[in-house]
Motif scaffolding. Structure first.
Motif, PDB file in Angstrom:
ATOM      1  N   ASN A 122       1.457   2.760  -5.393  1.00  0.00           N
ATOM      2  CA  ASN A 122       1.352   3.098  -3.967  1.00  0.00           C
ATOM      3  C   ASN A 122       1.385   4.605  -3.729  1.00  0.00           C
ATOM      4  O   ASN A 122       1.511   5.073  -2.595  1.00  0.00           O
ATOM      5  CB  ASN A 122       2.497   2.465  -3.167  1.00  0.00           C
ATOM      6  CG  ASN A 122       2.386   0.958  -2.994  1.00  0.00           C
ATOM      7  OD1 ASN A 122       3.306   0.342  -2.494  1.00  0.00           O
ATOM      8  ND2 ASN A 122       1.269   0.355  -3.394  1.00  0.00           N
ATOM      9  N   TYR A 123       1.350   5.387  -4.827  1.00  0.00           N
ATOM     10  CA  TYR A 123       1.457   6.853  -4.694  1.00  0.00           C
ATOM     11  C   TYR A 123       0.239   7.557  -5.303  1.00  0.00           C
ATOM     12  O   TYR A 123       0.336   8.683  -5.744  1.00  0.00           O
ATOM     13  CB  TYR A 123       2.767   7.327  -5.341  1.00  0.00           C
ATOM     14  CG  TYR A 123       3.990   6.829  -4.603  1.00  0.00           C
ATOM     15  CD1 TYR A 123       4.630   7.614  -3.650  1.00  0.00           C
ATOM     16  CD2 TYR A 123       4.483   5.548  -4.835  1.00  0.00           C
ATOM     17  CE1 TYR A 123       5.731   7.142  -2.944  1.00  0.00           C
ATOM     18  CE2 TYR A 123       5.588   5.071  -4.140  1.00  0.00           C
ATOM     19  CZ  TYR A 123       6.211   5.875  -3.199  1.00  0.00           C
ATOM     20  OH  TYR A 123       7.298   5.403  -2.507  1.00  0.00           O
TER      21      TYR A 123
ATOM     22  N   THR B 198      -7.900  -0.864  -1.180  1.00  0.00           N
ATOM     23  CA  THR B 198      -6.620  -0.281  -1.582  1.00  0.00           C
ATOM     24  C   THR B 198      -6.369  -0.630  -3.050  1.00  0.00           C
ATOM     25  O   THR B 198      -7.208  -1.250  -3.700  1.00  0.00           O
ATOM     26  CB  THR B 198      -5.469  -0.852  -0.739  1.00  0.00           C
ATOM     27  OG1 THR B 198      -5.240  -2.209  -1.124  1.00  0.00           O
ATOM     28  CG2 THR B 198      -5.789  -0.795   0.750  1.00  0.00           C
TER      29      THR B 198
ATOM     30  N   GLN C  51       0.794  -1.227   0.000  1.00  0.00           N
ATOM     31  CA  GLN C  51       0.000   0.000   0.000  1.00  0.00           C
ATOM     32  C   GLN C  51       0.825   1.275   0.000  1.00  0.00           C
ATOM     33  O   GLN C  51       0.357   2.303  -0.466  1.00  0.00           O
ATOM     34  CB  GLN C  51      -0.902   0.021   1.238  1.00  0.00           C
ATOM     35  CG  GLN C  51      -1.888  -1.119   1.273  1.00  0.00           C
ATOM     36  CD  GLN C  51      -2.762  -1.080   2.513  1.00  0.00           C
ATOM     37  OE1 GLN C  51      -3.045  -0.022   3.044  1.00  0.00           O
ATOM     38  NE2 GLN C  51      -3.185  -2.232   2.956  1.00  0.00           N
ATOM     39  N   ALA C  52       2.032   1.234   0.573  1.00  0.00           N
ATOM     40  CA  ALA C  52       2.789   2.477   0.717  1.00  0.00           C
ATOM     41  C   ALA C  52       4.279   2.249   0.478  1.00  0.00           C
ATOM     42  O   ALA C  52       4.890   1.415   1.134  1.00  0.00           O
ATOM     43  CB  ALA C  52       2.580   3.059   2.113  1.00  0.00           C
ATOM     44  N   GLY C  53       4.819   2.980  -0.494  1.00  0.00           N
ATOM     45  CA  GLY C  53       6.271   3.001  -0.675  1.00  0.00           C
ATOM     46  C   GLY C  53       6.864   1.875  -1.496  1.00  0.00           C
ATOM     47  O   GLY C  53       8.077   1.853  -1.699  1.00  0.00           O
TER      48      GLY C  53
END
Ligand SMILES: [Zn+2]
Length: 396
Positions: free
Chosen positions: A370-371, A304, A271-273
């Motif tokens: 993820n961005y 997500t 989900q992130a990075g």
């Protein structure tokens, strides 16, 4: 009233039908399940053709153009894809009692929980692996308290070799490897030492290490140098700092060397990075394709950019990956990494009957990195039905 001739012919037909029925019972095969008329794509045997798949006793018994005989259950797969059950090597299914069942509906017939828990509470993820309908195993987080908001091993004392060894020794049958999360916000300056300790634990049990790369303090080559054959790099599309590719679009020589010595490279959508389209484009263009897809699944996957494994698999179509190459990465390739999957990822006759029926829909589909960047694709895979051990899995 029947005349004599009419009566005889009716009697004869009846006798013939009865005899035919008996013959069928004796000679024609009867199966537990037949998946009819789907496009069977099985990269393990280089098959891509319209086939019937017959299943009995929990195993694949025939993959043929037209299987004669009947079955207790039939799935009409006309217009759909029939592929080996999907294997997801980076999930957090072990966090939730219902996780495995939810992923089964996505076509996932085998999963690895990648380090949700460490030595202190590994019993919790293992309990969920034990009660999973499909095969599930866990990687033990080298941080003894598992995933922590303040960083698993920001306090180096948490990377406790003895505690991890004791936990594995007690749960040898359910621990499939060691996870080391190495990002700046997880391990900080400790990344190299954390990985060294993870490797110390893993090698004493002959287990692989999976590293979570991306945005590390240490340069990636220094970390990758510690990886042995059979280890796994997840989040391989992580953008800089410390991605696998340099600013001029060249994959780092240490990364190429790692692949040559048998280190696997996995997507780990998350989900992130962990993934950004521009980094993905550069890595795909350089020809360094992933060995496996994985979701980094959590219970909120549908809210997500992950959604499900078939959705994550669809994300690289636009970067030149074919359907066959895509399916290989979620089946036969994943089966090579963990021994428990060695007889999975295939529809070969004799294999356990784990099957995913998917739909390949054409149209306009949005895919997220993820961005919050979107790309539009023209085809996307959707789960349609799952067969586990020869039985149709309940659908939501
Ligand atoms: Zn993860």
């Amino acid at each position: 009233m029947l005349n004599r001739r009419r009566f005889l012919s009716v009697a004869a037909a009846g006798a013939g039908a009865a005899m035919f029925a008996r013959t069928r019972k004796v000679f024609a095969a009867s199966y537990d399940l037949i998946i009819r008329s789907g496009r069977v794509i099985d990269p393990s045997v280089r098959l891509d053709a319209i086939r019937d798949v017959a299943i009995s006793g929990g195993r694949i018994v025939a993959v043929e153009a037209a299987v004669a005989g009947d079955a207790a259950d039939t799935i009409d797969a006309h217009g759909k894809l029939v592929v080996p059950g999907l294997l997801d090597i980076h999930t957090h299914a072990g966090r939730y009692p219902e996780g495995a069942g939810l992923m089964l509906q996505d076509g996932v017939t085998g999963w690895i929980d990648a380090g949700s828990q460490g030595a202190d509470r590994i019993g919790e993820t293992i309990a969920n692996a034990r009660s999973s309908p499909q095969q599930g195993r866990v990687l033990i987080n080298i941080g003894r308290a598992g995933i922590l908001p303040e960083g698993d091993t920001m306090d180096l004392k948490r990377a406790d070799v003895d505690a991890a060894r004791a936990a594995i020794a007690q749960n040898r049958d359910y621990v499939a490897g060691v996870k080391a999360r190495l990002s700046r916000d997880v391990a900080g300056e400790n990344d190299f030492e954390v990985l060294r300790r993870a490797q110390e634990v893993a090698t004493s049990f002959n287990l692989p290490v999976m590293i979570h790369m991306g945005q590390t303090v240490s340069p990636l080559p220094k970390l990758i140098d510690l990886l042995k054959r059979g280890d796994i790099v997840t989040h391989m599309f992580a953008p800089p700092p410390n991605s696998i590719i340099d600013d001029s679009g060249h994959v780092l020589p240490e990364v190429l060397a790692a692949r040559r010595r048998g280190v696997w490279f996995d997507v780990g959508n998350g989900q992130a990075g962990h993934m950004r389209w521009d980094t993905i484009a550069a890595i795909m263009k350089a020809g360094f394709w992933p060995d496996t897809f994985s979701t980094d699944w959590n219970k909120n996957a549908h809210e997500t950019g992950v959604i499900d494994l078939p959705n994550c698999m669809s994300k690289l179509f636009g970067y030149g990956m074919t359907l066959d190459e895509t399916i290989a990465r979620a089946t036969v390739n994943a089966a090579r990494i963990f021994p428990l999957f060695n007889d999975r990822g295939t529809l070969n006759v004799g294999a356990p009957a784990d099957v995913a029926v998917l739909e390949l829909r054409k149209g306009k589909f949005e895919f997220l990195d993820n961005y919050k960047n979107k790309i539009t694709g023209h085809q996307r895979l959707f789960p349609s039905a799952t067969v586990l051990g020869g039985k149709r899995a309940p659908h939501a």
